[in-house]
Design an enzyme around this catalytic site. Sequence first.
Site, mmCIF file in Angstrom:
data_model
loop_
_atom_site.group_PDB
_atom_site.id
_atom_site.type_symbol
_atom_site.label_atom_id
_atom_site.label_comp_id
_atom_site.label_asym_id
_atom_site.label_seq_id
_atom_site.Cartn_x
_atom_site.Cartn_y
_atom_site.Cartn_z
ATOM 1 N N GLY A 182 0.859 -1.180 0.000
ATOM 2 C CA GLY A 182 0.000 0.000 0.000
ATOM 3 C C GLY A 182 0.896 1.232 0.000
ATOM 4 O O GLY A 182 2.115 1.132 -0.174
ATOM 5 N N VAL A 269 1.364 -3.653 6.869
ATOM 6 C CA VAL A 269 0.231 -4.510 6.473
ATOM 7 C C VAL A 269 -1.120 -3.945 6.941
ATOM 8 O O VAL A 269 -2.009 -4.680 7.321
ATOM 9 C CB VAL A 269 0.420 -5.958 6.994
ATOM 10 N N GLY A 270 -1.237 -2.634 6.894
ATOM 11 C CA GLY A 270 -2.531 -2.047 7.244
ATOM 12 C C GLY A 270 -2.561 -1.480 8.653
ATOM 13 O O GLY A 270 -1.554 -1.468 9.362
ATOM 14 N N HIS A 443 0.800 26.312 -21.291
ATOM 15 C CA HIS A 443 1.887 25.595 -21.952
ATOM 16 C C HIS A 443 3.196 26.305 -21.646
ATOM 17 O O HIS A 443 3.229 27.538 -21.647
ATOM 18 C CB HIS A 443 1.638 25.583 -23.464
#
Length: 464
Positions: A182, A269-270, A443
């Site tokens: 993640g 892991v979260g 631009h």
Amino acid sequence: MAAKSFDLIVIGAGPGGYVAAIRGAQLGLSVAIVEREHLGGICLNWGCIPTKALLRSSEVFHLMQRASEFGLKAENIGYDLEAVVKRSRKVAGQLSGGIGHLMKKNKVSVFMGAATLAGKGKVSVKSKDGEETLTAKNIVLATGARARNLPGLEADGKRVWMYKDALQPPHMPKKLLVIGSGAIGIEFASFYNTLGADTTVVEVMDRILPVEDEEISKFAKKQFEKQGMKIMQKAVVKQLDRADDKVTAHIETGGKVTKHEFDTVISAVGIVGNVEDLGLEDLGVKIDRTHVVTDEYCRTGVEGLYAIGDIAGAPWLAHKASHEGVMVAELIAGQHAHPVKPESIAGCTYCHPQVASVGYTEAKAKELGFDVKVGRFPFIGNGKAIALGEPEGMIKTVFDAKTGELLGAHMVGAEVTELIQGYVVGRQLETTEEDLMNTVFPHPTLSEMMHESVLDAYGRVIHM
């Protein structure tokens, strides 16, 4: 001692709590905020801010190594990890101090200590000086979340790290395993890989950055692999054998377990919500998988009790928490408040290349029954990207074919975490493809690709 009385008590001074307190004070409420550790919470002290400071150092280091491409000379390039970390801590400290100043300026009473709900409208605060009781008709829970510790993969601060250890590393990893891909896992993998660690990322799902659009995940994976990262998808770390100088990871892929040696492991892991020891159960607050259940207005179902930010569930993002804080304060002050829509909140990952998105992925839009038109534009077709030496990236836009509504935007490449806001504003203003096509983008800028991606969805792309 008599209880101190307020209109609003906020528990937790992270980006949800301190913002709720400020907005409440602006609207004339008397506000108290209770914080057990640091003003600014995890985000300012151990999360968003210090990680960005680290990643900036690794980005500059990466550019220094490419100096000759830009006609520049930089010899004997190196880094001092201790100094990199020191800068990161200084940045965090400066901002945390700023929150204290904001509390004073807005006349918010700050109580440093651990809060417990002692009954309806009652908060007990335990600090080193003892215990006191605060009362208010309205209480906002903003206690956040912490890293999930999986059994057998627990951090020890020496060889197996959580994010806090990775922010103040006891050593520079030579061979690093990152568990979880993640935002947190990938950012640390990106940082240490850029500084020269031999980095492996293990992800249990079938792709890295699993919440992102599949095309973006695949593109990012290719870039990470080009930088020397090893990526294992559909893989599970079954156990870690720890020794003084190494960790042996048992990794299962395709039903087969193999052993791999590393000198450092980062577990990402979260997260789990900080719902313990608050007295929530006694009040009848519903908790689902460590998160407080709320309605769209962050109400818990217990009168006068609200929950915002990470404790109230996904998306676990600081800006979502802050916005909920404002909404709840306005609701309490009797104003007309709009609920926060999760699909209108952008997610940003500050790896190299950066990743950013808002709204539905192409797959999700189709699953919801939309007939979609999809546009894409590569960085290689953009003058500014080439001039910057950043030709690797893409922008993808997803539209409802029937109405022209912008359903989602997904980006990977240089500075996309800044670009995404253009599409966020567009979605907030209920933009259609026609509005975006008729907008004149300056631009040369990277933002021109946002225009081209829209044009591409409707067969009108110019520079491709």
